[in-house]
Design a protein around this motif. Structure first.
Motif, short mmCIF file in Angstrom:
data_model
loop_
_atom_site.label_atom_id
_atom_site.label_comp_id
_atom_site.label_asym_id
_atom_site.label_seq_id
_atom_site.Cartn_x
_atom_site.Cartn_y
_atom_site.Cartn_z
N ALA A 288 0.76 -1.23 0.02
CA ALA A 288 0.09 -0.11 -0.06
C ALA A 288 0.91 1.15 0.04
CB ALA A 288 -0.94 -0.24 1.38
N ALA A 289 0.62 2.27 -0.99
CA ALA A 289 1.25 3.44 -0.93
C ALA A 289 1.15 4.31 0.49
CB ALA A 289 0.69 4.48 -2.07
N PRO A 290 2.36 4.65 1.14
CA PRO A 290 2.40 5.47 2.04
C PRO A 290 1.82 6.92 2.11
CG PRO A 290 4.42 5.21 1.48
CD PRO A 290 3.62 4.46 0.46
N GLU A 291 1.49 7.46 3.32
CA GLU A 291 1.22 8.64 3.00
C GLU A 291 2.29 9.60 2.55
OE1 GLU A 291 -1.69 11.85 3.03
OE2 GLU A 291 -1.99 9.62 3.38
N ALA A 292 1.94 10.56 1.83
CA ALA A 292 3.11 11.50 1.06
C ALA A 292 2.85 12.77 1.63
CB ALA A 292 3.09 11.32 -0.33
N GLU A 293 3.70 13.46 2.36
CA GLU A 293 3.50 14.74 2.77
C GLU A 293 4.69 15.74 2.34
OE1 GLU A 293 3.51 14.56 6.94
OE2 GLU A 293 1.62 13.44 7.17
N PHE A 294 4.05 16.97 1.90
CA PHE A 294 4.87 17.76 1.40
C PHE A 294 5.45 18.86 2.80
CE2 PHE A 294 2.91 16.88 -2.68
CZ PHE A 294 3.79 16.88 -3.38
N LEU A 295 6.54 19.41 2.74
CA LEU A 295 6.87 20.40 3.63
C LEU A 295 6.16 21.65 3.89
CD1 LEU A 295 10.91 19.72 4.00
CD2 LEU A 295 9.04 18.81 5.38
N ASP A 296 6.23 22.60 4.58
CA ASP A 296 5.41 23.76 4.57
C ASP A 296 6.13 24.87 3.75
OD1 ASP A 296 3.28 25.70 4.92
OD2 ASP A 296 3.79 25.94 7.11
N LEU A 297 6.26 24.68 2.62
CA LEU A 297 7.00 25.78 1.88
C LEU A 297 6.30 26.04 0.66
CD1 LEU A 297 10.39 23.72 1.73
CD2 LEU A 297 9.86 25.74 3.09
N PRO A 298 6.43 27.29 0.18
CA PRO A 298 5.80 27.62 -1.00
C PRO A 298 6.52 26.89 -2.22
CG PRO A 298 7.33 29.24 -0.44
CD PRO A 298 7.48 28.45 0.78
#
Length: 356
Positions: free
Chosen positions: A33-43
């Motif tokens: 299963a694909a894990p959760e993908a999170e982006f850093l808080d950046l523009p």
């Protein structure tokens, strides 16, 4: 399964420590299963690739385009011919570009091209999660006085991540790359950096954190082809249990590259004596007016420091974590963006909690 005959051989010096069996095993991993993908808080632009394919619904390309990339001749890098390109015109300054790579088993290949014209500036942050063989090629070209900062987080839970980095720096250009291997997958970081223009500046380093039976490796060569260049390779390796971390860093100074300043700092820390750290600094100098230095050391945590901290009421595992974090701190403090640097520190802390 990817056949071993299709991979390089450990008999070749450049691949002597490579975990080729680990690559083949990762390529044969069953789907997960694909894990959760999170982006850093950046523009800025955000690209999410799942098994090497862009998820357009969760991506914002910004200045990035998709298409063919010259794969070159590297044994692993040549497998990747499609990918993404960041191209900036002269004097352009881009917001950060984030790329998250998610692997869900088997193998995937993706290339990237970064081309910055004169005086352009960019920052690229890449994160790897999931399981499988994630094979990546990055081709970087920096024009006169162009500046690129790259931060790479290797956080895959299983499998293997292989990176091929090829960079050419023009006059006065600057490349700063920091890599953190803090997942449980095997790793090979394979770099070829050329300071082709006078006064180029390159930093390429980071930290590899290994545990259990994991194997991580970096093999980076920096070539000074023009005068007045500077390069710094600072790597830290921490090995626990029966794991193996290998660091090979080479500096080559061409005959015409006078006034070169090249530095290598390779340090390994064994959390248990069953672990292994291999270090191989290398200098090839053909010029006669240079300043090059290298250092390589492997050791254990300071027993006196541990005793002192425990005598002050700090539990042993906590004391080990604090000393280990201090050991790898200088590999991450070179990251200029505070948000990115804090993410790297959090990744290292999470690894320490698992390992200790």
């Amino acid at each position: 399964m990817t056949p071993l005959l299709d991979l390089p051989s450990n008999r070749e010096e450049a691949w002597r420590w490579a975990d080729l069996g680990g690559i083949a095993a990762a390529a044969a991993l069953a789907p997960v299963a694909a894990p959760e993908a999170e982006f850093l808080d950046l523009p800025g632009a955000k690209l999410l690739f799942v098994d090497g394919v862009l998820d357009a619904t969760r991506s914002d390309l910004g200045p990035v385009t998709l298409g063919a990339v010259d794969p070159g001749e590297h044994p692993l890098g040549r497998r990747a011919s499609q990918g993404w390109t960041l191209r900036l015109a002269a004097d352009a300054v881009a917001e950060p570009v984030q790329v998250v790579h998610v692997a869900t088993g088997a193998e995937n290949h993706l290339a990237a091209a970064i081309a910055l014209a004169d005086d352009a500036a960019a920052q690229v942050i890449e994160t790897y999660v999931g399981a499988g063989w994630s094979n990546r090629l990055a081709r970087i070209t920096l024009g006169k006085a162009a500046r690129l900062m790259r931060s790479v987080r290797l956080l895959q839970a299983a499998g293997f991540t292989s990176l091929r980095e090829e960079a050419t720096l023009g006059e006065g250009a600057s490349l700063v790359t920091t890599v953190l291997g803090a997942g449980d997958a095997g790793t090979r970081i394979d770099g070829a950096i050329c300071l082709a223009g006078e006064g180029g500046y390159a930093e390429f380093g980071g930290a590899l954190l290994t545990r259990d039976a994991q194997r991580q490796e970096c093999a980076v060569r920096v070539r000074h082809a023009a005068p007045n260049g500077q390069s710094h390779q600072l790597w830290r390796a921490v090995a626990a249990d029966r794991s193996v971390a290998s660091l090979a860093a080479a500096v080559e100074v061409a005959r015409d590259a006078q006034k070169t300043d090249g530095e290598q700092s390779l340090r390994g820390l064994l959390l248990q004596r069953t672990a292994t750290v291999n270090l191989k600094p290398e200098l090839e100098i053909f010029a006669d007016d240079v300043k090059c230095a290298h250092g390589a050391t492997v050791g254990e945590l300071d027993a006196r420091a541990l005793f002192y901290m425990q005598s002050r009421g700090i539990p042993k595992a906590r004391a080990q974590a604090l000393l280990t974090r201090a050991f790898v701190a200088d590999a991450m403090e070179r990251i200029g963006d505070e948000t990115v640097r804090e993410a790297f520190v959090a990744d290292a802390d999470a690894w320490l909690e698992r390992a200790l």
